[in-house]
Motif scaffolding. Structure first.
Motif, PDB file in Angstrom:
ATOM      1  N   HIS A 138       0.832  -1.200   0.000  1.00 60.03           N
ATOM      2  CA  HIS A 138       0.000   0.000   0.000  1.00 60.03           C
ATOM      3  C   HIS A 138       0.873   1.258   0.000  1.00 60.03           C
ATOM      4  O   HIS A 138       2.046   1.220   0.377  1.00 60.03           O
ATOM      5  N   ALA A 139       0.257   2.368  -0.338  1.00 56.71           N
ATOM      6  CA  ALA A 139       0.981   3.641  -0.408  1.00 56.71           C
ATOM      7  C   ALA A 139       1.631   3.999   0.929  1.00 56.71           C
ATOM      8  O   ALA A 139       2.782   4.431   0.968  1.00 56.71           O
ATOM      9  N   GLY A 140       0.899   3.841   2.022  1.00 56.56           N
ATOM     10  CA  GLY A 140       1.448   4.188   3.332  1.00 56.56           C
ATOM     11  C   GLY A 140       2.687   3.383   3.680  1.00 56.56           C
ATOM     12  O   GLY A 140       3.662   3.917   4.207  1.00 56.56           O
ATOM     13  N   VAL A 141       2.660   2.111   3.372  1.00 59.14           N
ATOM     14  CA  VAL A 141       3.810   1.241   3.644  1.00 59.14           C
ATOM     15  C   VAL A 141       5.008   1.677   2.811  1.00 59.14           C
ATOM     16  O   VAL A 141       6.126   1.801   3.320  1.00 59.14           O
ATOM     17  N   ILE A 142       4.775   1.935   1.532  1.00 57.00           N
ATOM     18  CA  ILE A 142       5.863   2.360   0.649  1.00 57.00           C
ATOM     19  C   ILE A 142       6.445   3.692   1.119  1.00 57.00           C
ATOM     20  O   ILE A 142       7.663   3.872   1.159  1.00 57.00           O
ATOM     21  N   ARG A 143       5.581   4.611   1.518  1.00 60.01           N
ATOM     22  CA  ARG A 143       6.067   5.907   2.014  1.00 60.01           C
ATOM     23  C   ARG A 143       6.927   5.738   3.263  1.00 60.01           C
ATOM     24  O   ARG A 143       7.944   6.421   3.427  1.00 60.01           O
ATOM     25  N   ILE A 145       8.729   3.143   4.099  1.00 58.85           N
ATOM     26  CA  ILE A 145      10.016   2.571   3.710  1.00 58.85           C
ATOM     27  C   ILE A 145      10.895   3.655   3.088  1.00 58.85           C
ATOM     28  O   ILE A 145      12.086   3.771   3.412  1.00 58.85           O
ATOM     29  N   LEU A 146      10.311   4.469   2.218  1.00 57.33           N
ATOM     30  CA  LEU A 146      11.074   5.577   1.638  1.00 57.33           C
ATOM     31  C   LEU A 146      11.540   6.553   2.714  1.00 57.33           C
ATOM     32  O   LEU A 146      12.660   7.056   2.667  1.00 57.33           O
ATOM     33  N   GLN A 147      10.693   6.812   3.680  1.00 54.43           N
ATOM     34  CA  GLN A 147      11.061   7.716   4.774  1.00 54.43           C
ATOM     35  C   GLN A 147      12.250   7.163   5.538  1.00 54.43           C
ATOM     36  O   GLN A 147      13.174   7.894   5.892  1.00 54.43           O
ATOM     37  N   ASP A 148      12.280   5.857   5.745  1.00 47.00           N
ATOM     38  CA  ASP A 148      13.390   5.234   6.448  1.00 47.00           C
ATOM     39  C   ASP A 148      14.674   5.312   5.618  1.00 47.00           C
ATOM     40  O   ASP A 148      15.727   5.665   6.135  1.00 47.00           O
ATOM     41  N   VAL A 149      14.559   5.020   4.335  1.00 52.13           N
ATOM     42  CA  VAL A 149      15.733   5.031   3.454  1.00 52.13           C
ATOM     43  C   VAL A 149      16.285   6.443   3.276  1.00 52.13           C
ATOM     44  O   VAL A 149      17.491   6.667   3.357  1.00 52.13           O
ATOM     45  N   ASN A 156       6.399  14.562   6.819  1.00 49.92           N
ATOM     46  CA  ASN A 156       6.397  14.896   5.390  1.00 49.92           C
ATOM     47  C   ASN A 156       6.096  13.708   4.481  1.00 49.92           C
ATOM     48  O   ASN A 156       6.188  13.832   3.268  1.00 49.92           O
ATOM     49  N   MET A 157       5.725  12.585   5.051  1.00 51.07           N
ATOM     50  CA  MET A 157       5.568  11.394   4.209  1.00 51.07           C
ATOM     51  C   MET A 157       4.476  11.533   3.153  1.00 51.07           C
ATOM     52  O   MET A 157       4.561  10.935   2.084  1.00 51.07           O
ATOM     53  N   PHE A 158       3.456  12.344   3.408  1.00 49.11           N
ATOM     54  CA  PHE A 158       2.384  12.489   2.416  1.00 49.11           C
ATOM     55  C   PHE A 158       2.791  13.414   1.271  1.00 49.11           C
ATOM     56  O   PHE A 158       2.054  13.565   0.301  1.00 49.11           O
ATOM     57  N   ALA A 159       3.980  13.989   1.343  1.00 50.85           N
ATOM     58  CA  ALA A 159       4.496  14.796   0.233  1.00 50.85           C
ATOM     59  C   ALA A 159       5.006  13.905  -0.896  1.00 50.85           C
ATOM     60  O   ALA A 159       5.285  14.386  -1.988  1.00 50.85           O
TER      61      ALA A 159
END
Length: 184
Positions: A138-143, A145-149, A156-159
């Motif tokens: 899902h989008a939230g999960v992907i965001r 993971i990106l936030q962690d990386v 700011n994850m919803f940006a």
């Protein structure tokens, strides 16, 4: 390791319902959405959220896959399948102001979701016998993971735009990450 994260295809949600853990059907004609995807067939492992909207995609491509509960979208608790406009203001306004720390009614907050998602992520990247992995989620999960990386502020994850049926590709090499592609 090359990790492909794909968001499930578009859902049927004309009422603009709040959903995360709840099952939400894919839009009519979702098979056409699947057929439009450019998917690889040479994954060492495929892991999917238990949500039907993710498992249907894995089934369509006949992947042998594992299901991991930690890859679910946010648990919105009592808000699940309610119209966003029907959620009482006294409940939703505090969450809008601080979705990182404020729990949804009967659900979880972003910190709790982050903990379960990153637990799964850390476990995956520790595996040395995998070269290429697909995560259907899902989008939230992907965001998250990106936030962690990328280490940007959680607020700011919803940006970060994560489109339906699109992949994010991340390379991991000895603990170093590079985000290769977004929304491909």
């Amino acid at each position: 390791m090359e990790i492909h994260l794909i968001r499930h295809t578009a859902v049927e949600n004309p009422e603009n319902l709040c959903y995360g853990f709840a099952e939400m059907p894919l839009r009519r004609g979702f098979i056409r959405d699947f057929e439009a995807l450019e998917m690889d067939g040479d994954y060492d492992a495929v892991i999917a959220s238990p949500s039907q909207r993710c498992r249907l995609l894995a089934d369509h491509f006949k992947y042998h896959y594992l299901v991991d509960e930690r890859l679910r979208e946010m648990n919105f608790g009592k808000w699940e399948l309610k119209k966003w406009t029907d959620i009482p203001e006294e409940e939703i306004n505090p969450w809008y102001k601080d979705f990182v720390h404020v729990k949804t009614s009967g659900g979880e907050n972003l910190i709790e979701m982050q903990s379960r998602v990153l637990n799964c992520w850390q476990e995956l990247i520790q595996k040395k016998d995998l070269n290429k992995v697909l995560i259907i989620t899902h989008a939230g999960v992907i965001r998250l993971i990106l936030q962690d990386v990328l280490q940007f502020p959680l607020e700011n994850m919803f940006a970060v735009q994560i489109d339906y049926g699109k992949k994010v590709i991340i390379n991991e090499n000895k603990g170093l990450f590079s985000v290769k592609k977004v929304n491909v």
